[in-house]
Design an enzyme around this catalytic site. Structure first.
Site, PDB file in Angstrom:
ATOM      1  N   HIS A   1      -9.096   2.289  -3.247  1.00  0.00           N
ATOM      2  CA  HIS A   1      -7.699   2.102  -2.830  1.00  0.00           C
ATOM      3  C   HIS A   1      -6.967   1.210  -3.827  1.00  0.00           C
ATOM      4  CE1 HIS A   1      -4.180   1.357  -0.544  1.00  0.00           C
ATOM      5  NE2 HIS A   1      -4.620   0.394   0.246  1.00  0.00           N
ATOM      6  N   CYS A  16      -1.274   2.999   6.329  1.00  0.00           N
ATOM      7  CA  CYS A  16      -0.870   1.673   6.795  1.00  0.00           C
ATOM      8  C   CYS A  16      -0.502   0.839   5.575  1.00  0.00           C
ATOM      9  CB  CYS A  16      -1.970   1.010   7.608  1.00  0.00           C
ATOM     10  SG  CYS A  16      -3.503   0.696   6.708  1.00  0.00           S
ATOM     11  N   CYS A  69       0.807  -1.232   0.000  1.00  0.00           N
ATOM     12  CA  CYS A  69       0.000   0.000   0.000  1.00  0.00           C
ATOM     13  C   CYS A  69       0.830   1.267   0.000  1.00  0.00           C
ATOM     14  CB  CYS A  69      -0.932   0.021   1.211  1.00  0.00           C
ATOM     15  SG  CYS A  69      -1.742  -1.542   1.562  1.00  0.00           S
TER      16      CYS A  69
END
EC number: 2.3.1.9
Length: 427
Positions: free
Chosen positions: A383, A413, A89
């Site tokens: 995302h 995160c 991520c």
């Protein structure tokens, strides 16, 4: 001395929700869609770009090293180096951080850094038994051997695994990302209603920002080969309410879990780029920077509570810069899950955690929700894993400019138990 580094400009595509089949754009398609108009509006020529860095997690087979493929399709010279980075991520932010360090150290003056992912193009994966069966069949040399191999065919060999599902499961803890959010909801006593209220707010903030035109220069249209024009994030649900979201059932911990499809980030396709430049390049080309990159940090922790990554990554920046939580004018904290964002807020405002675990020595405290994700986040727009770090950093710079704020932190995160954070200051 380290050189000043500026975020000069940036753009992203609309984020397109995955709908059970490959979307209209591959990762490189997306990068080109927003990269081309971004470069066209710059005061410098393409050959002035020293380096291209692109974050991408779901690299498709036809686009190995998507940074290089995208750079060439954008018309950059053959001599311009390009490489792809991957830290789950955090990949989009890692591209910016790497560019920041190159420019700060004096080895580059202008870098095109970004992130892209088309999660709808995630591969279907054969089961191990099926792979072994194909290997046996391929190695068969006689008719008898082939018949013997065919006899070993089992029906479930024809049912592939979803690659994205495996990719979102941590191989150390064997927990998927939603289950790690459930752990945080339990540890920090996050209620289902709190999570749903946060998710509804995300949708309504993004809807307002879009309608007010606040994303006009940041979000550029993408044009499909079929003639379709994608102008808006298509996962946003205007008029969302906690009452409406309360009707959805838990996904990961049935029946009493707090994490649902409605209060989780959406699976989407999208790309984003930023242009970073040295002070010398800014002066030479007459650029008007959005922000200066002041500091950055990467942290790590137990993968089962990976959602606290923003806390462990932001705390060292606050300490180095002699700042407290309240000194940050705006926060962009990537919304992997509503429960995860709320757990980060609880960690910062819990004195024992802030002081004894994070070492903030009185610099912790509550983050004003009016200064957090002011225009929504991944719950409402999605995302695309390799992209989000670039998007939140770019949007932080734009929001700071629009609202007249001085300092902001973008943080996220990272699956696998990590976190990234970046401190920006108004230029």
């Amino acid at each position: 001395m380290a050189r000043a580094v500026y975020l000069v400009d940036g753009a992203r595509t609309p984020f397109i929700k995955a709908r059970g089949r490959p979307g209209p754009f591959t990762p490189v398609d997306l990068a080109v869609q927003c990269g081309r108009p971004l470069l066209m509006r710059q005061a410098f020529e393409p050959q002035a770009i020293d380096l291209v860095i692109l974050g991408c997690v779901n690299v498709v087979a036809d686009e190995m090293n998507p940074a290089r493929v995208a750079g060439l399709r954008l018309g950059l010279p053959d001599e311009t180096p390009a490489f792809t980075v991957q830290i789950n991520c955090g990949s989009g932010m890692q591209s910016i951080d790497t560019a920041f360090r190159y420019i700060e150290g004096g080895t580059a003056d202008i870098v095109l850094a970004g992130g892209t992912d088309a999660l709808s193009h995630s591969p279907l994966v054969l089961r191990r038994g099926a792979v072994d069966w194909f290997a046996e069949l391929n190695g068969a040399r006689s008719t008898g051997d082939r018949l013997k191999a065919f006899a070993g065919l089992k029906p479930d060999f024809l049912k592939p695994l979803i690659g994205l599902e495996r990719g979102l499961t941590d191989p150390i803890t064997n927990l998927n990302m939603g289950q790690t959010a459930e752990l945080l909801a339990h540890y920090f006593a996050i209620s289902r209603q709190e999570a749903d209220e946060y998710a509804a707010e995300s949708h309504n903030r993004l809807d307002r920002a879009t309608n007010e035109g606040w994303l006009k220069d940041e979000m550029l249209p993408a044009f499909g080969r079929d003639g379709d024009v994608h102008e808006r994030d298509d996962g946003v649900r205007p008029g969302s309410s906690a009452a409406g979201l309360a009707k959805l059932k838990p996904v990961f911990e049935k029946p009493y879990g707090k994490v649902t499809a409605g209060n989780s980030s959406q699976i989407t396709d999208g790309a984003s780029w930023v242009v970073l430049a040295s002070e010398e390049a800014v002066a030479k080309h007459g650029m008007k920077p959005l922000a200066r990159i002041v500091d950055s940090e990467w942290g790590a922790l137990d993968p089962s509570i990976m959602g606290l990554g923003p806390v462990v990554a932001s705390a060292p920046i606050l300490k180095r810069q002699n700042m407290g939580v309240s000194d940050v004018d705006l926060w962009e904290l990537n919304e992997a899950f509503a429960a995860q964002v709320l757990a980060c807020l609880r960690a910062f405002e819990t004195e024992k955690i802030a002081n004894d675990v994070l070492g903030l020595d009185g610099r912790g405290g509550a983050i004003d929700r009016a200064r957090l994700n002011v225009d929504g986040g991944a719950i409402s727009l999605g995302h695309p894993v390799g992209t989000s770090g670039t998007r939140i950093t770019l949007h932080l710079a734009n929001a700071m400019r629009r609202l007249g704020h001085k300092r902001g932190i973008a943080t996220e995160c990272i699956g696998g138990g990590q976190g990234g954070a970046m401190l920006l200051e108004a230029a």
